[in-house]
Design an enzyme around this catalytic site. Structure first.
Site, PDB file in Angstrom:
ATOM      1  N   HIS A   3       0.878  -1.192   0.000  1.00 52.88           N
ATOM      2  CA  HIS A   3       0.000   0.000   0.000  1.00 52.88           C
ATOM      3  C   HIS A   3       0.906   1.229   0.000  1.00 52.88           C
ATOM      4  CE1 HIS A   3      -3.858   2.120   1.442  1.00 52.88           C
ATOM      5  NE2 HIS A   3      -2.971   3.061   1.193  1.00 52.88           N
ATOM      6  N   HIS A  38       1.704   5.280  -1.678  1.00 51.01           N
ATOM      7  CA  HIS A  38       1.347   6.459  -2.474  1.00 51.01           C
ATOM      8  C   HIS A  38       2.620   7.057  -3.056  1.00 51.01           C
ATOM      9  CE1 HIS A  38      -2.802   6.602  -0.927  1.00 51.01           C
ATOM     10  NE2 HIS A  38      -2.253   6.093   0.161  1.00 51.01           N
ATOM     11  N   LYS A  77      -8.914  -0.410  -6.102  1.00 49.40           N
ATOM     12  CA  LYS A  77      -9.016   0.188  -4.774  1.00 49.40           C
ATOM     13  C   LYS A  77     -10.318   0.976  -4.634  1.00 49.40           C
ATOM     14  CE  LYS A  77      -7.639   1.873  -0.773  1.00 49.40           C
ATOM     15  NZ  LYS A  77      -6.564   2.815  -0.516  1.00 49.40           N
ATOM     16  N   HIS A  94     -10.576   1.046   1.354  1.00 48.36           N
ATOM     17  CA  HIS A  94     -10.344   1.990   2.461  1.00 48.36           C
ATOM     18  C   HIS A  94     -11.621   1.933   3.290  1.00 48.36           C
ATOM     19  CE1 HIS A  94      -8.610   5.836   4.215  1.00 48.36           C
ATOM     20  NE2 HIS A  94      -9.757   5.661   4.841  1.00 48.36           N
ATOM     21  N   HIS A 116      -4.912  -0.887   5.571  1.00 46.74           N
ATOM     22  CA  HIS A 116      -4.437  -0.192   6.777  1.00 46.74           C
ATOM     23  C   HIS A 116      -5.391  -0.327   7.968  1.00 46.74           C
ATOM     24  CE1 HIS A 116      -7.090   2.689   4.961  1.00 46.74           C
ATOM     25  NE2 HIS A 116      -6.206   3.181   4.143  1.00 46.74           N
ATOM     26  N   ASP A 172       1.385   2.479   3.552  1.00 44.89           N
ATOM     27  CA  ASP A 172       0.548   3.674   3.397  1.00 44.89           C
ATOM     28  C   ASP A 172       1.411   4.928   3.508  1.00 44.89           C
ATOM     29  OD1 ASP A 172      -1.665   5.167   2.843  1.00 44.89           O
ATOM     30  OD2 ASP A 172      -2.561   5.010   4.829  1.00 44.89           O
TER      31      ASP A 172
END
Ligand code: NCD
Ligand code: ZN
Length: 346
Positions: A16, A18, A97, A136, A170, A242
């Site tokens: 995960h 970004h 996602k 999420h 997460h 994350d």
């Protein structure tokens, strides 16, 4: 038992991540690529990734920045997609996602939790095509209860689509830890910061904007539940950092952006944590083997690397330069007691 001063990680995966785009991508992607074999790349760009052309172009930009030393596993931003489209993109993605609309950074185009029925055709197609669903999982309720309030949605998805692999991204609560064990098709990713900190660290003294993230840090009891799953490398969980960088002036601001930037120190901090608990032997499972089995990956699907860490202090940089701006990592200016000794690409 002798103290273990050296840990060799075999192809760590960050499930995960970004990476953003443009200048930020150029800064942060090489930092992940140096230490990780591959990562699941989040699609919450502006605008989000919903088309094959933009997905492949983003993948190419990542590969160019990371000089092909790293495998980006691409994801699409969930919306209703046609069968024809999903068939055409299946080989280019590892997951889709799903974000509830407006729940976190760049999720305005997410799904409406009041209208989950409308998602059924795409979820059915994903099941048939074997595409993983990453979620999420937060409601729009009171900030500390958002994940708990979302758990019934995870349960109904797990029951309605028993052949769909669903990843609770997460996870942060004891209840989510328990739920991850209850259904064969439910799995979870766990971040570094939720294993280390609670709400008290964020807001119990001076406010620490660099610890502000979604889902928000929770209680001591929640942290302990996450730790016990991670330290035992429970097969239903895997590491997903994350790592979510924002420029310093967006974090140290009135209206702080959510996200903790951990990519450059995640492995060092995980070695330190697992070593403190004498669970070094489980770290490869948490960091690589569990993800491989959850996502059905084998060694041919990513760049293979061995990362050797030793017990030696590592001073985390105070910040990383982003042109005229800066990005502040977790533990900025602090020392961790494990550092990277050697990286060998196999
Ligand atoms: C993430 C981001 O900044 O993109 N922020 C965060 O606090 N984790 C989005 C997300 O994963 O929620
Ligand atoms: Zn994220």
């Amino acid at each position: 038992m002798n103290k273990i001063n050296k840990i060799i990680l075999n192809s760590p995966l960050d499930m995960h991540l970004h990476l953003r785009d443009e200048k930020m991508l150029e800064l942060v992607a090489p930092l992940s690529a140096k230490y990780f074999s591959g990562a699941l790349i989040m699609p919450n760009l502006v605008p989000p990734i919903t088309a094959k052309k933009t997905l492949l172009a983003y993948k190419t930009r990542i590969q160019n920045t990371t000089k092909n030393a790293f495998t980006p596993f691409m994801t699409l931003f969930f919306q209703n997609y046609s069968q024809e489209f999903l068939e055409s993109i299946k080989e280019d993605i590892l997951a889709i996602k799903m974000y509830p609309a407006g729940i976190t950074t760049n999720s305005e185009n997410g799904v409406n939790l009041l209208d989950l029925k409308s998602l059924a055709p795409t979820l059915k197609l994903m099941t048939e095509l074997g595409i993983v669903l990453c979620v999420h999982g937060e409601s729009s309720g009171f900030v500390m209860d958002r994940e708990k309030e979302f758990l019934p949605i995870y349960e109904s998805l797990a029951l309605a689509y028993p052949n769909l692999t669903i990843i609770m991204e997460h996870i942060t609560t004891k209840e989510a830890c328990e739920l991850s064990q209850k259904y064969d098709n439910l799995y979870a990713s766990i971040t570094l910061h939720h294993l280390l900190f609670t709400l008290d660290d964020l807001a119990g003294g001076f406010l620490k904007p660099h610890l502000f993230c979604k889902p928000i840090l929770k209680t001591h009891e929640d942290k302990e539940a996450l730790l016990s799953l991670a330290l035992e490398a429970n097969p239903k969980v895997m590491f997903g950092s994350d790592s979510a960088p924002h420029p310093k002036d967006k974090k140290e601001a009135c209206g702080c952006a959510a996200g903790v930037f951990t990519a450059p120190l995640a492995l060092q901090a995980l070695c330190s944590l697992f070593s403190k608990h004498k669970k070094e032997q489980n770290l490869n499972k948490f960091l690589s083997l569990n993800a491989r089995s959850i996502y059905n990956l084998n060694k041919t699907n990513f760049i293979n690397k061995n990362i050797t860490l030793i017990k030696k202090n590592f001073l985390v940089p105070k910040s990383y330069d982003l042109g005229s701006e800066k990005v502040v990592p977790l533990f900025a200016g602090e020392e961790l007691d494990f550092s990277i000794e050697e990286i060998s690409t196999l």
